[in-house]
Design an enzyme around this catalytic site. Structure first.
Site: not given
Ligand SMILES: [Ca+2]
Length: 313
Positions: A243-244
């Site tokens: 995700h990040d």
């Protein structure tokens, strides 16, 4: 062009760790002014420690790490050890950091930095719950027009939710903070699950990290192996979403992503849909467009960038 000055606001988290490493591996594009830790995936005492572990892994004990808020603005903290393990960075055991935690509170660092740097030159990169950013905006509204932009991981539209059927974790943990940030008026770029669920760690991609033959490559491979177990069971997918790092990748290579400028509102009242990012993807309303909401990613290009940059560390 001069590298872009950023503050990473984070709750590491294996994918947060990869985001921090990507930023530290990219000095041409990114000048990391500091890291502010927030409670999220695990409590604050672990997220600030994990942030320092990651800086030391990258050989960068000079990076300033600050502890921010230890709980959401109004709610009890919800954590995600079921995804990231008890430490938040489960995988191979890493030594406790020896680099210091800064004395200053993370929220004060955000405020002070935005006041000290020329207006419009600092990007905020929140990859955890939005508590620190919202607390800074509440306490010092004068800093809001000084923000260059906010590039965050959070929310979902087509993918809807991952911590509840309708909410993504970062927004759900502190929906009041998310509302403050989304309503603030600062330029906003959002990397929702719609993007990150396309950024899956397949076996060849993990093997590429391992093939670097470096400590960083081995760690990134081991971390992704760790949380892949959870995601593959849950989603039946090919691998786990990273995700990040999508936020940092966007700062380096915005051409890897595509989305729409739309209105996004945060649900803070409903018990059923608390923390939902109500995204007007189809532009049905006249509500002000407040977010560049991403939908697509060049996944091969994203992993090529990660492999290329992380190999430098
Ligand atoms: Ca995170």
């Amino acid at each position: 062009m001069a590298p872009r000055k950023i503050i990473i606001d984070t709750d590491p988290g294996q994918d947060d760790a990869v985001a921090i490493l990507l930023a530290l591996a990219s000095p041409e594009e990114i000048d990391l002014l500091g890291i502010t830790a927030v409670a999220g995936n695990v409590p604050l005492a672990l997220t600030e420690k994990n942030a320092r572990i990651v800086c030391e892994l990258a050989g960068r004990p000079d990076v300033r790490v600050f502890a921010g808020c230890d709980a959401p603005l109004q709610r009890k903290l919800v954590t995600a050890e079921h995804v990231h393990g008890q430490t938040g960075l489960d995988g191979p055991q890493l030594d406790d950091p020896t680099m210091p935690l800064q004395d200053q509170h993370g929220v004060d660092f955000i405020i002070e930095t935005l006041r000290a740097e020329p207006a419009g030159t600092v990007t905020l990169c929140p990859i955890g719950p939005l508590t620190n950013i919202a607390a800074a905006f509440q306490r010092a509204p004068d800093i809001i027009p000084r923000v260059q932009d906010i590039v965050l991981m959070g929310g979902a539209y087509f993918e809807v939710g991952n911590i509840t059927p309708t909410a993504e974790f970062n927004i759900y943990v502190d929906p009041e903070a998310a509302k403050i940030v989304f309503d603030a008026g600062a330029p906003l770029v959002v990397m929702p699950l719609d993007v990150t669920h396309k950024a899956l760690t397949t076996k060849p991609r993990i093997d590429a990290f391992r093939a670097m033959g470096t400590r960083v490559g081995d760690m990134v491979a081991a971390w992704t192996d760790f949380f892949e177990r959870f995601d593959m069971e849950k989603y039946g997918s090919e691998g786990a979403p990273l995700h990040d790092p999508c936020t940092i990748a966007y700062l380096i290579r915005p051409d890897l992503f595509a989305g729409r400028l739309i209105n996004v509102e945060i649900e803070t009242i409903s018990e059923l849909t608390l923390g939902m990012t109500v995204a007007d993807w189809w532009r049905i309303t006249d509500r002000p467009k407040n977010a560049l909401f991403m939908k697509d990613i060049d996944t091969a290009g994203f992993y090529a960038l990660l492999a290329d940059r992380l190999a430098r560390l």
